[in-house]
Design an enzyme around this catalytic site. Structure first.
Site, PDB file in Angstrom:
ATOM      1  N   LEU A 198       0.822  -1.215   0.000  1.00  0.00           N
ATOM      2  CA  LEU A 198       0.000   0.000   0.000  1.00  0.00           C
ATOM      3  C   LEU A 198       0.857   1.266   0.000  1.00  0.00           C
ATOM      4  CD1 LEU A 198      -2.592  -1.199   2.666  1.00  0.00           C
ATOM      5  CD2 LEU A 198      -3.022  -0.957   0.224  1.00  0.00           C
ATOM      6  N   GLU A 238      -1.792 -16.594  24.354  1.00  0.00           N
ATOM      7  CA  GLU A 238      -2.246 -17.993  24.171  1.00  0.00           C
ATOM      8  C   GLU A 238      -1.073 -18.917  23.856  1.00  0.00           C
ATOM      9  OE1 GLU A 238      -4.878 -19.439  24.743  1.00  0.00           O
ATOM     10  OE2 GLU A 238      -6.461 -17.937  24.801  1.00  0.00           O
ATOM     11  N   ASP A 240       7.312 -19.181  20.335  1.00  0.00           N
ATOM     12  CA  ASP A 240       8.399 -20.045  20.852  1.00  0.00           C
ATOM     13  C   ASP A 240       7.823 -21.225  21.632  1.00  0.00           C
ATOM     14  OD1 ASP A 240      10.344 -18.257  19.932  1.00  0.00           O
ATOM     15  OD2 ASP A 240      10.432 -17.158  21.831  1.00  0.00           O
TER      16      ASP A 240
HETATM   17  P1  TGC Z   1       2.054 -30.131  31.625  1.00  0.00           P
HETATM   18  O1  TGC Z   1       2.766 -30.815  32.751  1.00  0.00           O
HETATM   19  O2  TGC Z   1       2.522 -30.310  30.235  1.00  0.00           O
HETATM   20  O3  TGC Z   1       0.496 -30.505  31.701  1.00  0.00           O
HETATM   21  C1  TGC Z   1      -0.258 -30.412  32.905  1.00  0.00           C
HETATM   22  C2  TGC Z   1      -1.596 -31.097  32.635  1.00  0.00           C
HETATM   23  O4  TGC Z   1      -2.323 -30.345  31.669  1.00  0.00           O
HETATM   24  C3  TGC Z   1      -2.560 -31.128  30.482  1.00  0.00           C
HETATM   25  N1  TGC Z   1      -2.353 -30.226  29.338  1.00  0.00           N
HETATM   26  C4  TGC Z   1      -3.330 -29.866  28.500  1.00  0.00           C
HETATM   27  N2  TGC Z   1      -4.613 -30.216  28.420  1.00  0.00           N
HETATM   28  C5  TGC Z   1      -5.351 -29.670  27.431  1.00  0.00           C
HETATM   29  N3  TGC Z   1      -4.851 -28.772  26.567  1.00  0.00           N
HETATM   30  C6  TGC Z   1      -3.553 -28.390  26.623  1.00  0.00           C
HETATM   31  N4  TGC Z   1      -3.084 -27.482  25.751  1.00  0.00           N
HETATM   32  C7  TGC Z   1      -2.728 -28.946  27.612  1.00  0.00           C
HETATM   33  N5  TGC Z   1      -1.421 -28.787  27.946  1.00  0.00           N
HETATM   34  C8  TGC Z   1      -1.212 -29.578  28.998  1.00  0.00           C
HETATM   35  C9  TGC Z   1      -1.534 -32.238  30.543  1.00  0.00           C
HETATM   36  O5  TGC Z   1      -1.966 -33.370  29.829  1.00  0.00           O
HETATM   37  C10 TGC Z   1      -1.462 -32.483  32.043  1.00  0.00           C
HETATM   38  O6  TGC Z   1      -2.633 -33.212  32.410  1.00  0.00           O
HETATM   39  P2  TGC Z   1      -2.580 -34.262  33.628  1.00  0.00           P
HETATM   40  O7  TGC Z   1      -3.935 -34.867  33.619  1.00  0.00           O
HETATM   41  O8  TGC Z   1      -1.461 -35.215  33.282  1.00  0.00           O
HETATM   42  O9  TGC Z   1      -2.285 -33.465  34.858  1.00  0.00           O
HETATM   43  O10 TGC Z   1       1.975 -28.589  31.992  1.00  0.00           O
HETATM   44  P3  TGC Z   1       3.094 -27.540  32.060  1.00  0.00           P
HETATM   45  O11 TGC Z   1       2.761 -26.648  33.188  1.00  0.00           O
HETATM   46  O12 TGC Z   1       4.457 -28.171  32.055  1.00  0.00           O
HETATM   47  O13 TGC Z   1       2.823 -26.793  30.666  1.00  0.00           O
HETATM   48  C11 TGC Z   1       3.822 -26.399  29.865  1.00  0.00           C
HETATM   49  C12 TGC Z   1       3.326 -25.403  28.780  1.00  0.00           C
HETATM   50  C13 TGC Z   1       4.484 -24.535  28.390  1.00  0.00           C
HETATM   51  C14 TGC Z   1       2.876 -26.218  27.578  1.00  0.00           C
HETATM   52  C15 TGC Z   1       2.148 -24.529  29.296  1.00  0.00           C
HETATM   53  O14 TGC Z   1       2.495 -23.916  30.477  1.00  0.00           O
HETATM   54  C16 TGC Z   1       1.734 -23.492  28.299  1.00  0.00           C
HETATM   55  O15 TGC Z   1       0.935 -23.758  27.386  1.00  0.00           O
HETATM   56  N6  TGC Z   1       2.213 -22.213  28.452  1.00  0.00           N
HETATM   57  C17 TGC Z   1       1.765 -21.068  27.688  1.00  0.00           C
HETATM   58  C18 TGC Z   1       0.914 -20.175  28.580  1.00  0.00           C
HETATM   59  C19 TGC Z   1      -0.252 -19.596  27.847  1.00  0.00           C
HETATM   60  O16 TGC Z   1      -0.606 -19.998  26.760  1.00  0.00           O
HETATM   61  N7  TGC Z   1      -0.935 -18.672  28.481  1.00  0.00           N
HETATM   62  C20 TGC Z   1      -2.127 -18.098  27.924  1.00  0.00           C
HETATM   63  C21 TGC Z   1      -2.855 -17.216  28.909  1.00  0.00           C
HETATM   64  S1  TGC Z   1      -4.515 -16.824  28.440  1.00  0.00           S
HETATM   65  C22 TGC Z   1      -4.368 -15.814  27.125  1.00  0.00           C
HETATM   66  O17 TGC Z   1      -3.337 -15.534  26.631  1.00  0.00           O
HETATM   67  C23 TGC Z   1      -5.663 -15.285  26.601  1.00  0.00           C
HETATM   68  S2  TGC Z   1      -5.453 -14.213  25.291  1.00  0.00           S
HETATM   69  C24 TGC Z   1      -6.991 -13.717  24.894  1.00  0.00           C
HETATM   70  C25 TGC Z   1      -7.551 -14.372  23.665  1.00  0.00           C
HETATM   71  O18 TGC Z   1      -7.530 -15.586  23.507  1.00  0.00           O
HETATM   72  O19 TGC Z   1      -8.042 -13.676  22.806  1.00  0.00           O
HETATM   73  P1  FAD Z   2       7.372 -14.351  28.921  1.00  0.00           P
HETATM   74  O1  FAD Z   2       6.849 -15.681  29.311  1.00  0.00           O
HETATM   75  O2  FAD Z   2       8.140 -13.594  29.933  1.00  0.00           O
HETATM   76  O3  FAD Z   2       8.262 -14.514  27.611  1.00  0.00           O
HETATM   77  C1  FAD Z   2       9.213 -13.547  27.164  1.00  0.00           C
HETATM   78  C2  FAD Z   2       9.962 -14.142  25.960  1.00  0.00           C
HETATM   79  O4  FAD Z   2      10.681 -15.326  26.380  1.00  0.00           O
HETATM   80  C3  FAD Z   2       9.015 -14.586  24.834  1.00  0.00           C
HETATM   81  O5  FAD Z   2       9.613 -14.301  23.592  1.00  0.00           O
HETATM   82  C4  FAD Z   2       8.940 -16.101  25.050  1.00  0.00           C
HETATM   83  O6  FAD Z   2       8.659 -16.807  23.839  1.00  0.00           O
HETATM   84  C5  FAD Z   2      10.342 -16.411  25.552  1.00  0.00           C
HETATM   85  N1  FAD Z   2      10.372 -17.643  26.357  1.00  0.00           N
HETATM   86  C6  FAD Z   2       9.732 -17.889  27.532  1.00  0.00           C
HETATM   87  N2  FAD Z   2       9.986 -19.137  27.949  1.00  0.00           N
HETATM   88  C7  FAD Z   2      10.794 -19.694  27.008  1.00  0.00           C
HETATM   89  C8  FAD Z   2      11.382 -20.991  26.849  1.00  0.00           C
HETATM   90  N3  FAD Z   2      11.185 -21.980  27.730  1.00  0.00           N
HETATM   91  N4  FAD Z   2      12.162 -21.208  25.764  1.00  0.00           N
HETATM   92  C9  FAD Z   2      12.361 -20.235  24.826  1.00  0.00           C
HETATM   93  N5  FAD Z   2      11.833 -18.996  24.929  1.00  0.00           N
HETATM   94  C10 FAD Z   2      11.054 -18.746  26.003  1.00  0.00           C
HETATM   95  N6  FAD Z   2      -3.335 -13.867  29.869  1.00  0.00           N
HETATM   96  C11 FAD Z   2      -4.428 -14.296  30.571  1.00  0.00           C
HETATM   97  O7  FAD Z   2      -4.294 -15.054  31.529  1.00  0.00           O
HETATM   98  N7  FAD Z   2      -5.671 -13.890  30.218  1.00  0.00           N
HETATM   99  C12 FAD Z   2      -5.897 -13.058  29.166  1.00  0.00           C
HETATM  100  O8  FAD Z   2      -7.057 -12.738  28.875  1.00  0.00           O
HETATM  101  C13 FAD Z   2      -4.772 -12.558  28.435  1.00  0.00           C
HETATM  102  N8  FAD Z   2      -4.936 -11.628  27.451  1.00  0.00           N
HETATM  103  C14 FAD Z   2      -3.825 -11.026  26.909  1.00  0.00           C
HETATM  104  C15 FAD Z   2      -3.977  -9.905  26.088  1.00  0.00           C
HETATM  105  C16 FAD Z   2      -2.859  -9.230  25.606  1.00  0.00           C
HETATM  106  C17 FAD Z   2      -3.034  -7.983  24.803  1.00  0.00           C
HETATM  107  C18 FAD Z   2      -1.564  -9.727  25.887  1.00  0.00           C
HETATM  108  C19 FAD Z   2      -0.343  -9.036  25.358  1.00  0.00           C
HETATM  109  C20 FAD Z   2      -1.406 -10.829  26.692  1.00  0.00           C
HETATM  110  C21 FAD Z   2      -2.522 -11.484  27.225  1.00  0.00           C
HETATM  111  N9  FAD Z   2      -2.392 -12.545  28.135  1.00  0.00           N
HETATM  112  C22 FAD Z   2      -3.482 -13.015  28.828  1.00  0.00           C
HETATM  113  C23 FAD Z   2      -1.059 -12.957  28.572  1.00  0.00           C
HETATM  114  C24 FAD Z   2      -0.307 -13.810  27.551  1.00  0.00           C
HETATM  115  O9  FAD Z   2      -0.815 -15.107  27.521  1.00  0.00           O
HETATM  116  C25 FAD Z   2       1.185 -13.785  27.927  1.00  0.00           C
HETATM  117  O10 FAD Z   2       1.666 -12.503  27.568  1.00  0.00           O
HETATM  118  C26 FAD Z   2       1.984 -14.864  27.226  1.00  0.00           C
HETATM  119  O11 FAD Z   2       1.614 -16.146  27.713  1.00  0.00           O
HETATM  120  C27 FAD Z   2       3.495 -14.670  27.371  1.00  0.00           C
HETATM  121  O12 FAD Z   2       3.861 -14.410  28.696  1.00  0.00           O
HETATM  122  P2  FAD Z   2       4.797 -13.145  29.044  1.00  0.00           P
HETATM  123  O13 FAD Z   2       4.212 -11.966  28.371  1.00  0.00           O
HETATM  124  O14 FAD Z   2       4.945 -13.107  30.518  1.00  0.00           O
HETATM  125  O15 FAD Z   2       6.180 -13.440  28.354  1.00  0.00           O
END
Ligand code: TGC
Ligand code: FAD
Length: 387
Positions: free
Chosen positions: A341, A366, A370
């Protein structure tokens, strides 16, 4: 919108109806206003009841006035909402996949009756508080604690980045239940007018500006034991909700990229330089070809995921692969669209730079890009990089 390999032809009546309803809503109610909201850093809250009326909140769940639609219809809804703006899809994702889904799956009958009908119509809004200031990618490190006192729990801790929280009626707070062996994580339904709960908006954002993001302080917030989700304990609770929301993001990212493509396809045929449309130059044609191919590949992945989910065969790792691919695609292609654009691309008049900015959040929340690569790495090798 882009449908190069004719996926529309295979949609059922319900899927087409959901897609058309969401497309019409985005055309009429989102597109005219969203750039102003993005600039002002506000969410169009007046759209929430309309979204409820159209059945956009958790239509893939059953009972309690919910539609029980197919997983593909739900995916198409997320696609269309995010073609409008990631903030609009986020509002609906959090409401449906992160609050209504856990109440529906793990809640008591009283909790379901209390919240699901009102959340379905948009009369009540929900938020999901998992992330903490010091624990994002590793939510299992959470410090927020729930201490049992008689028939109540007392919650203390901090949460950050909770979408919708400042406009919510209820926040699903994940906290450690210190009354049980091993302090397992449990879900607490905290009403936002509870004493001791302070919710503040995070306004200094350069991405997802048309969305409410909040931080929470919980200072001795009392909730009844009836407000604890009885059906789950441990990290499986919040992580299983993430799988549902990530499924919506897989489709949503495609929608944002489709909107970028539509914008530049039209621009490339209208805009003339050197005496002909820029779309007549090989470099621009190559960009359109790459964009259409990347979007089509991502669409196929989303459609396949819907089939697996419908059959009960979708694994969390499948969702990780699709989020990994589709969000990276949308992040890359929105930047290419902005580039096509020219100078006009940096203004709010065109959507690609807004989508490009939003994709920085979508790439991060979510589970960051990484983290999804490491989830896949573990699945492919059997070795966890997290331990
Ligand atoms: P881990 O030991 O691997 O697992 C613990 C238990 O949980 C089960 N599990 C799952 N079940 C369903 N779906 C999944 N994706 C699952 N992942 C794991 C697993 O089977 C186990 O079950 P059980 O019965 O054996 O106890 O757990 P961990 O703590 O070591 O997890 C590691 C890791 C890195 C995969 C996890 O912590 C992770 O996914 N981290 C990323 C954090 C994240 O995504 N945060 C999001 C916050 S909410 C958000 O961002 C909302 S944004 C708003 C919007 O959506 O628009
Ligand atoms: P960190 O975990 O501190 O990560 C920093 C950097 O390190 C990233 O580049 C990451 O990839 C890297 N890193 C971390 N661990 C590793 C590893 N093991 N190996 C290699 N690299 C690694 N959360 C909620 O609970 N509810 C919500 O509704 C929600 N909404 C959101 C809305 C917005 C606008 C934003 C920005 C975030 C929201 N989140 C929510 C939080 C979101 O899920 C987190 O920001 C996300 O999970 C990453 O966590 P952090 O920001 O603490 O980054």
């Amino acid at each position: 919108m882009l449908d190069y390999v004719g996926l529309d032809a295979d949609l059922g009546e319900e899927e087409r109806a959901m897609r058309d309803s969401a497309r019409e809503f985005v055309d009429d109610r989102v597109r005219p206003e969203i750039a102003d909201h993005f600039e002002a850093g506000t969410f169009p809250t007046e759209l929430i009841p309309e979204m409820g009326e159209r059945g956009f909140f958790a239509p893939n769940l059953d009972g309690y006035g919910l539609a029980d639609c197919s997983q593909k219809a739900y995916g198409l809804l997320m696609q269309e909402l995010e073609a409008g703006d990631s903030g609009v899809r986020s509002m609906a994702s959090v409401q449906g996949a992160l609050v209504m889904y856990p109440i529906h799956t793990y809640g008591s009958e009283a909790q379901k009756e209390r919240w699901l009908p009102d959340m379905g119509t948009g009369e009540a809004v929900g938020a999901f508080a998992l992330t903490e200031p010091e624990h994002g990618s590793n939510p299992a490190g959470m410090e927020t604690a729930a201490e049992k006192e008689g028939g109540e729990y007392v919650l203390t801790g901090q949460k950050r980045w909770s979408t919708n929280a400042s406009i919510a009626d209820v926040v699903l707070v994940w906290a450690r239940d210190t009354s049980e062996e091993g302090d397992p994580v449990r879900g607490f339904l905290v009403e936002t007018d509870s004493e001791g709960l302070d919710v503040r908006s995070i306004d200094e954002k350069l991405s997802l500006r048309a969305s409410v993001s909040s931080e929470l302080d919980l200072d001795g917030v009392r909730v009844s034991e009836e407000d604890v989700l009885p059906g789950v304990s441990g990290m499986k609770g919040p992580l299983s909700c993430l799988t549902q929301a990530r499924y919506g993001i897989v489709w949503g990212a495609v929608g944002a990229a489709m909107d970028c493509f539509d914008t530049v396809q039209e621009y490339a045929t209208d805009r003339e330089q050197f005496g002909k449309p820029i779309g007549g130059f090989q470099l621009q044609q190559n960009k359109l070809a790459e964009m259409a191919t990347s979007i089509t590949t991502a669409q196929l992945l989303a459609h396949r995921l819907a089939d697996l989910k419908e059959r009960g065969e979708m694994r969390p790792q499948h969702v990780s692969m699709a989020k990994f691919n589709n969000v990276r695609m949308a992040r890359d292609q929105s930047r290419v669209a902005r580039e096509m654009l020219g100078g006009n691309g940096i203004t709010l008049e065109y959507s690609p730079m807004r989508h490009m900015a939003n994709m920085e959040t979508v790439y991060t929340y979510e589970g960051t890009h990484d983290i999804h690569s490491l989830i896949l790495g573990q699945d492919l090798t059997g070795i966890s990089a997290f331990e």
